[in-house]
Design a protein around this motif. Structure first.
Motif, PDB file in Angstrom:
ATOM      1  N   THR A   1       0.903  -1.231   0.102  1.00 11.35           N
ATOM      2  CA  THR A   1       0.053  -0.089  -0.103  1.00 11.35           C
ATOM      3  C   THR A   1       1.021   1.261  -0.176  1.00 11.35           C
ATOM      4  N   SER A   2       0.267   2.360  -0.311  1.00 10.77           N
ATOM      5  CA  SER A   2       0.971   3.913  -0.245  1.00 10.77           C
ATOM      6  C   SER A   2       1.554   3.890   0.896  1.00 10.77           C
ATOM      7  N   LYS A   3       1.012   3.620   2.063  1.00 13.89           N
ATOM      8  CA  LYS A   3       1.107   3.968   3.424  1.00 13.89           C
ATOM      9  C   LYS A   3       2.459   2.923   3.707  1.00 13.89           C
ATOM     10  N   GLU A   4       2.496   1.777   3.322  1.00 14.48           N
ATOM     11  CA  GLU A   4       3.548   0.841   3.701  1.00 14.48           C
ATOM     12  C   GLU A   4       4.808   1.222   2.956  1.00 14.48           C
ATOM     13  N   ILE A   5       4.399   1.929   1.789  1.00 16.43           N
ATOM     14  CA  ILE A   5       5.772   2.125   0.729  1.00 16.43           C
ATOM     15  C   ILE A   5       6.374   3.565   1.498  1.00 16.43           C
ATOM     16  N   ILE A   6       5.287   4.531   2.111  1.00 16.95           N
ATOM     17  CA  ILE A   6       6.040   5.726   2.689  1.00 16.95           C
ATOM     18  C   ILE A   6       6.756   5.493   4.082  1.00 16.95           C
ATOM     19  N   LYS A   7       6.330   4.368   4.591  1.00 13.50           N
ATOM     20  CA  LYS A   7       6.934   3.947   5.772  1.00 13.50           C
ATOM     21  C   LYS A   7       8.081   3.474   5.492  1.00 13.50           C
ATOM     22  N   GLU A   8       8.334   2.759   4.539  1.00 12.79           N
ATOM     23  CA  GLU A   8       9.788   2.258   4.185  1.00 12.79           C
ATOM     24  C   GLU A   8      10.710   3.235   3.592  1.00 12.79           C
ATOM     25  N   LEU A   9      10.182   4.297   2.945  1.00 13.28           N
ATOM     26  CA  LEU A   9      10.815   5.237   2.504  1.00 13.28           C
ATOM     27  C   LEU A   9      11.374   6.187   3.702  1.00 13.28           C
ATOM     28  N   GLN A  10      10.519   6.389   4.537  1.00 14.11           N
ATOM     29  CA  GLN A  10      10.896   7.311   5.887  1.00 14.11           C
ATOM     30  C   GLN A  10      12.140   6.214   6.647  1.00 14.11           C
ATOM     31  N   ALA A  11      12.002   5.289   6.725  1.00 14.09           N
ATOM     32  CA  ALA A  11      13.065   4.529   7.374  1.00 14.09           C
ATOM     33  C   ALA A  11      14.485   4.401   6.643  1.00 14.09           C
ATOM     34  N   LYS A  12      14.339   4.517   5.007  1.00 15.64           N
ATOM     35  CA  LYS A  12      15.680   5.035   4.379  1.00 15.64           C
ATOM     36  C   LYS A  12      16.055   6.175   4.587  1.00 15.64           C
ATOM     37  N   GLY A  13      15.273   7.029   5.080  1.00 16.37           N
ATOM     38  CA  GLY A  13      15.770   8.652   5.004  1.00 16.37           C
ATOM     39  C   GLY A  13      17.141   8.690   5.846  1.00 16.37           C
ATOM     40  N   SER A  14      17.841   9.978   5.282  1.00 18.62           N
ATOM     41  CA  SER A  14      19.246  10.174   5.690  1.00 18.62           C
ATOM     42  C   SER A  14      18.930  11.704   5.963  1.00 18.62           C
ATOM     43  N   PRO A  15      19.508  12.257   7.071  1.00 19.26           N
ATOM     44  CA  PRO A  15      19.551  13.436   7.519  1.00 19.26           C
ATOM     45  C   PRO A  15      20.616  14.240   6.669  1.00 19.26           C
ATOM     46  N   ALA A  16      21.472  13.725   6.029  1.00 18.06           N
ATOM     47  CA  ALA A  16      22.594  14.494   5.400  1.00 18.06           C
ATOM     48  C   ALA A  16      22.068  14.501   4.129  1.00 18.06           C
ATOM     49  N   ILE A  17      21.460  13.434   3.436  1.00 19.25           N
ATOM     50  CA  ILE A  17      20.885  13.511   2.298  1.00 19.25           C
ATOM     51  C   ILE A  17      19.579  14.583   2.031  1.00 19.25           C
ATOM     52  N   LYS A  18      18.984  14.623   3.097  1.00 16.66           N
ATOM     53  CA  LYS A  18      17.870  15.490   3.208  1.00 16.66           C
ATOM     54  C   LYS A  18      18.370  17.111   3.418  1.00 16.66           C
ATOM     55  N   LYS A  19      19.628  17.328   3.957  1.00 19.22           N
ATOM     56  CA  LYS A  19      20.000  18.458   3.962  1.00 19.22           C
ATOM     57  C   LYS A  19      20.553  19.061   2.505  1.00 19.22           C
ATOM     58  N   VAL A  20      21.198  18.112   1.847  1.00 18.84           N
ATOM     59  CA  VAL A  20      21.522  18.235   0.430  1.00 18.84           C
ATOM     60  C   VAL A  20      20.269  18.655  -0.515  1.00 18.84           C
ATOM     61  N   PHE A  21      19.249  18.029  -0.166  1.00 22.54           N
ATOM     62  CA  PHE A  21      17.970  18.181  -1.086  1.00 22.54           C
ATOM     63  C   PHE A  21      17.610  19.567  -0.722  1.00 22.54           C
ATOM     64  N   LEU A  22      17.387  19.755   0.633  1.00 20.21           N
ATOM     65  CA  LEU A  22      17.120  21.086   1.027  1.00 20.21           C
ATOM     66  C   LEU A  22      17.639  22.100   0.592  1.00 20.21           C
ATOM     67  N   SER A  23      19.076  22.103   0.403  1.00 18.52           N
ATOM     68  CA  SER A  23      20.148  23.040  -0.238  1.00 18.52           C
ATOM     69  C   SER A  23      19.890  23.375  -1.656  1.00 18.52           C
ATOM     70  N   HIS A  24      19.075  22.325  -2.368  1.00 19.06           N
ATOM     71  CA  HIS A  24      18.884  22.456  -3.897  1.00 19.06           C
ATOM     72  C   HIS A  24      17.212  23.089  -3.997  1.00 19.06           C
ATOM     73  N   GLY A  25      16.476  23.335  -2.908  1.00 16.99           N
ATOM     74  CA  GLY A  25      15.138  23.854  -3.029  1.00 16.99           C
ATOM     75  C   GLY A  25      14.278  23.068  -2.786  1.00 16.99           C
ATOM     76  N   ALA A  26      14.290  21.631  -2.171  1.00 12.61           N
ATOM     77  CA  ALA A  26      13.240  20.954  -1.902  1.00 12.61           C
ATOM     78  C   ALA A  26      12.519  21.437  -0.519  1.00 12.61           C
ATOM     79  N   PRO A  27      11.291  21.292  -0.690  1.00 13.88           N
ATOM     80  CA  PRO A  27      10.449  21.764   0.406  1.00 13.88           C
ATOM     81  C   PRO A  27      10.094  20.667   1.522  1.00 13.88           C
ATOM     82  N   GLU A  28       9.676  20.891   2.765  1.00 15.40           N
ATOM     83  CA  GLU A  28       9.252  19.796   3.656  1.00 15.40           C
ATOM     84  C   GLU A  28       7.906  19.459   3.093  1.00 15.40           C
ATOM     85  N   PRO A  29       7.302  18.188   3.218  1.00 19.63           N
ATOM     86  CA  PRO A  29       7.955  17.194   3.902  1.00 19.63           C
ATOM     87  C   PRO A  29       8.856  16.467   2.957  1.00 19.63           C
ATOM     88  N   ILE A  30      10.047  15.907   3.522  1.00 22.30           N
ATOM     89  CA  ILE A  30      10.806  15.117   2.897  1.00 22.30           C
ATOM     90  C   ILE A  30      11.957  14.238   3.847  1.00 22.30           C
TER      91      ILE A  30
END
Length: 235
Positions: free
Chosen positions: A2-31
């Motif tokens: 399901t979409s909820k299950e996939i979002i949960k998996e994606l959240q688990a794979k998230g990295s603060p360092a990569i998030k910081k890079v994406f934010l610096s490129h203009g990504a908005p929250e939530p990410i």
């Protein structure tokens, strides 16, 4: 899944360092900050799923929206779906890649590319240019409208320096794609690149650079890119 299950998996794979890079490129929250390479095993498992891709895109979570593009089923995407995706894109990684790749592989590729290129909305226009660029990269050259592509190259020469910031970047991508993949237009694209000169784009203080069109086209010509068309626009 399901979409909820996939979002949960994606959240688990998230990295603060990569998030910081994406934010610096203009990504908005939530990410979450998920590497594209970390999405691939899940993409391989799901392959294509039209309904699931629509649900994930509408979550508004950047990682899920990008993932939606990777599992989208372009053959099932309607013009309404594609327009909704273009209008809802939250930043360039979504509009210029997830949306553009899906549109390029759909039966509505040229219609949507032409429509989006003619808008005055920066992110949608970017989706249009990258849709056409990707379309060139996956379509046999004998099926391309070379007269139209040539006219678009001329349009780029006349307007690129006055265009909106990210539009300049995607126009440059189009020039590279046209000149690199279509031998009949190569000389015209190289001359266009020479007339244009340096393309200035504000990339948000990141280390990214605008590709130098003339040298990129020359490199693609050397590798005979016209004989190495991509099977898919997605990557």
């Amino acid at each position: 899944m399901t979409s909820k299950e996939i979002i949960k998996e994606l959240q688990a794979k998230g990295s603060p360092a990569i998030k910081k890079v994406f934010l610096s490129h203009g990504a908005p929250e939530p990410i979450f900050g998920v590497k594209v390479s970390d999405m691939k095993p899940l993409v391989k498992k799901i392959k294509k799923d039209y309904d699931l891709s629509l649900e994930l895109y509408d979550s508004g979570i950047s990682d899920a929206m990008y993932f939606a593009g990777l599992i989208s089923d372009p053959e099932k995407m309607t013009k309404k779906d594609l327009q909704h995706w273009a209008e809802s894109a939250s930043w360039q990684m979504i509009s210029e890649y997830a949306v553009a790749w899906t549109a390029a592989e759909s039966k509505h590729a040229l219609e949507m590319a032409r429509k989006w290129i003619s808008t005055d909305h920066e992110m949608i226009e970017c989706a249009g240019w990258n849709t056409y660029s990707s379309y060139i990269g996956i379509t046999p050259n004998d099926a391309l409208d070379k007269k139209e592509i040539k006219l678009l190259i001329d349009q780029i020469v006349n307007t690129i320096h006055k265009a909106k910031n990210r539009v300049r970047y995607t126009m440059n991508n189009f020039l590279i794609s046209a000149g690199g993949y279509v031998p009949e237009l190569r000389e015209h694209a190289i001359k266009a690149a020479q007339k244009i000169g340096k393309v200035n784009v504000d990339l948000g203080g990141t280390a990214c650079k605008v590709p130098e069109a003339e040298s990129y086209i020359a490199g693609m010509a050397e590798h005979q890119s016209e004989n190495r068309k991509k099977k898919t626009a997605k990557c």
